[in-house]
Write an enzyme that holds these catalytic residues in place. Structure first.
Site, PDB file in Angstrom:
ATOM      1  N   LYS A 155       0.851  -1.188   0.000  1.00 28.66           N
ATOM      2  CA  LYS A 155       0.000   0.000   0.000  1.00 28.66           C
ATOM      3  C   LYS A 155       0.886   1.237   0.000  1.00 28.66           C
ATOM      4  O   LYS A 155       1.920   1.277   0.693  1.00 28.66           O
ATOM      5  CB  LYS A 155      -0.887  -0.059   1.247  1.00 28.66           C
ATOM      6  CG  LYS A 155      -1.978   0.972   1.367  1.00 28.66           C
ATOM      7  CD  LYS A 155      -2.811   0.656   2.605  1.00 28.66           C
ATOM      8  CE  LYS A 155      -3.935   1.633   2.839  1.00 28.66           C
ATOM      9  NZ  LYS A 155      -4.756   1.233   4.010  1.00 28.66           N
TER      10      LYS A 155
ATOM     11  N   SER B 182      -9.339   1.079   3.312  1.00 25.88           N
ATOM     12  CA  SER B 182      -8.604   1.958   2.431  1.00 25.88           C
ATOM     13  C   SER B 182      -7.599   1.203   1.563  1.00 25.88           C
ATOM     14  O   SER B 182      -7.067   1.754   0.600  1.00 25.88           O
ATOM     15  CB  SER B 182      -7.868   3.020   3.261  1.00 25.88           C
ATOM     16  OG  SER B 182      -6.945   2.420   4.169  1.00 25.88           O
TER      17      SER B 182
ATOM     18  N   SER C  54      -9.485  -1.539   7.376  1.00 24.42           N
ATOM     19  CA  SER C  54      -8.968  -1.405   6.018  1.00 24.42           C
ATOM     20  C   SER C  54      -8.231  -2.634   5.511  1.00 24.42           C
ATOM     21  O   SER C  54      -7.992  -2.755   4.312  1.00 24.42           O
ATOM     22  CB  SER C  54      -8.037  -0.187   5.936  1.00 24.42           C
ATOM     23  OG  SER C  54      -8.732   0.995   6.220  1.00 24.42           O
TER      24      SER C  54
END
Length: 600
Positions: free
Chosen positions: A82, A156, A180
């Site tokens: 990420k 996310s 997330s």
């Protein structure tokens, strides 16, 4: 992407290198050429120069271990992270171009994965500053669901989940503050391991809520997620919130686990998600689980604190002096909300958190884990603009409380809705139950045999169970066997039965006179030995000393060899005690001998 690596698991990559003798340069070069730079799951992809440099470094690593591929468990395995996690020489954007900067060093977790031979192939899209559970709050575009592009991917960690679900990489790192690392897993039919806070170091992570953040792992299988977390995890003195595993928690759960489930679960009118969850519960019952409804009020009350109280101010601190005009409007409105709270509000919120957390952990103490829907509903991308905050909050119904209460969690596939979208469930347990949840999750994934992510590849056969990290494997031969009088000395210390097996054929078994309760003595002999039935148990490392302290003479713990050549800890007996003992080797094991006495 070329068919020969699409949907590869860790074992597939290992086989390609170890058995098929394929080269990282060839396989990873092909992978790089096939990845689409217009795929908005990616924010940045590896360049040819970067790939060559990593492969050269991998070659040096291999030379250092004298060419032994097994010494590099992630040799040549591609992965993604990420884009709020640092990697040396790569930009870190947190999905905010104005924030972008090149990292000088790897995040601790990235460094550990690379040290194991893994190759970073790209950085993935996310809800800006990891603020959201939707996957739509990014200037790089909304990442679509891997099963139906009209629907959200979840956030996310949207990009990380997407590239794993489509089989582009076998695993990817995400982060999890409010869910997330779990919601995107549930929406994309993959595994999301949300570790105990502090197990995986946050050094090199752009924080969202620093006291709550967890770097998480997405994978196609539970086994892969557990393996990656074990390599990436461990105490890091450079992270003030890093913790050492005390090795007191169970490393496995019973064959028939007792699971708490929410009474009257909320699905916000999503009948398909509710129906899929109810089907999943029936599958869990068929799997052998005992499901018990619990009052979900304290969980819901704690979940509400994360976005409806002063905890949001932590996000304000994390963003710092970032120009608000250069932020996503929804993210900006959330972050700016933190200025409404005072220090007094923050302390009051902490008192509420502590009280609710205690209530939650007392509830969970009666169970092996909590079982919840990963998300109660899903939305189309086009719907998110209508109620961006409300719908986001709904996604977090069964996730937001977890880090506030210091719990571990594992999101796992559970089936599909009538419309073909995935519907996952999540197992939640106290801190440091990570390996216990993983062992249960592996059994569940094998039993369901769902396809891997969106690849349509079948679930692979589970490899032989390895000894869980943080445990001691002990062979018991007599009064500690299942159902025998001293078995409680194992179960009361959260030991888990692994298997029944045999010693190598070099042992003899004796019934020791005058022992209460009756106990056998096991002795290794040079000739005329036999195989003896034993049970293998994994005991949490910190509880092993307690167990050994209760063993009376003439018994002790030493090393015992099994029929397949493995060595484990096991009961041994002083030779002097065998002089007047009855040789019962012919019975093949203690249980058969006791049965013969009862029959007489």
């Amino acid at each position: 992407m070329t068919q020969h690596t699409l949907g590869f698991t860790l074992s597939d990559w290992q086989q390609a290198y170890q058995q098929e003798k394929q080269s990282p340069a060839e396989l990873l070069g092909s992978l790089r050429n096939e990845l689409d730079s217009n795929d908005n799951a990616w924010i940045s992809l590896i360049s040819e120069v970067q790939l060559s440099a990593q492969i050269a470094a991998l070659d040096e690593q291999l030379q250092q271990v004298e060419g032994k591929l097994e010494s590099l468990p992630l040799y040549g395995v591609p992965f993604a992270i990420k884009d709020n996690i640092d990697a040396a020489g790569w930009n870190t954007t947190a999905a905010c171009p104005a924030f972008a900067h090149e990292a000088d060093t790897d995040a601790t977790v990235v460094a550990r994965l690379r040290a194991a031979g893994a190759i970073l192939i790209g950085k993935t899209n996310l809800d800006q500053f990891a603020t959201g559970l939707v996957g739509t709050r990014s200037p790089y575009g909304a990442v679509s669901n891997s099963f139906n592009p009209d629907y959200v991917s979840g956030g996310s960690s949207s990009g990380s989940a997407s590239v794993v679900a489509r089989g582009l990489v076998p695993f990817a790192l995400g982060t999890d503050t409010a869910g997330s690392g779990r919601v995107p897993a549930g929406f994309n039919n993959i595994v999301g391991l949300k570790p105990t806070r502090g197990w995986l170091s946050n050094t090199g992570l752009v924080p969202a809520c620093r006291t709550l953040d967890c770097i998480s792992v997405f994978a196609l299988t539970v086994a892969d997620a557990q393996a990656v977390a074990t390599i990436a995890g461990g105490f890091d003195p450079s992270d003030a919130y890093s913790r050492a595993n005390p090795c007191t928690a169970p490393v496995g759960l019973p064959v028939r686990p007792k699971l708490a489930i929410p009474a009257s679960p909320e699905f916000f009118g999503d009948g398909q998600m509710q129906a899929a969850y109810e089907v999943a519960l029936e599958k869990w019952r068929a799997f052998g689980a005992e499901l018990v409804e619990v009052d979900f009020t304290p969980f819901a009350d704690l979940a509400a604190q994360l976005y409806q109280g002063s905890w949001v101010a932590e996000r304000t601190v994390a963003v710092g002096d970032m120009d608000p005009d250069k932020m996503d409007p929804v993210v900006r409105s959330i972050v700016e909300g933190g200025y409404r709270y005072s220090a007094c509000d923050a302390y009051q919120a902490e008192y509420i958190r502590a009280e609710l957390s205690r209530r939650i952990n007392l509830i969970l103490a009666e169970f092996d884990a909590l079982l919840v829907p990963t998300s109660p509903t899903i939305r189309r991308i086009s719907e998110m603009a209508d109620e961006p905050v409300l719908y986001n909050s709904q996604f977090g119904t069964y996730t937001n409380f977890t880090n506030l209460a210091d719990l571990s969690a594992l999101a796992i596939p559970a089936g599909f809705r009538e419309d073909g979208l995935p519907a996952g469930v999540t197992l939640i347990a106290p801190a440091w139950y990570d390996h216990a949840l993983a062992e249960l999750g592996k059994r569940w994934q094998q039993a369901q045999a769902l396809p891997l992510g969106a690849t349509q590849k079948p679930c692979p056969t589970a490899p032989q169970a390895n000894q869980a990290p943080g445990s001691v494997r002990v062979a018991v031969v007599g009064a500690h066997l299942t159902g025998m009088p001293l078995n409680f000395q194992l179960t009361s210390r959260d030991a888990v039965l692994v298997e029944q097996t045999l010693t190598c054929p070099e042992y003899r078994l004796y019934a020791l006179p005058g022992t209460v309760p009756p106990k056998p003595g096991l002795a290794r002999v040079a000739q005329d030995g036999a195989q003896i039935i034993v049970e293998l148990w994994d005991i949490p490392l910190a509880r092993f000393g307690e167990f050994v302290a209760e063993i009376p003479p003439p018994l002790g713990i030493g090393n015992l060899q099994l029929a397949d050549g493995r060595w484990v800890k096991g009961f041994i007996c002083e030779p002097a005690a065998l002089a007047n003992a009855r040789d019962i080797t012919g019975f093949g094991g203690w249980r058969a001998f006791i049965a013969s006495l009862n029959a007489a």
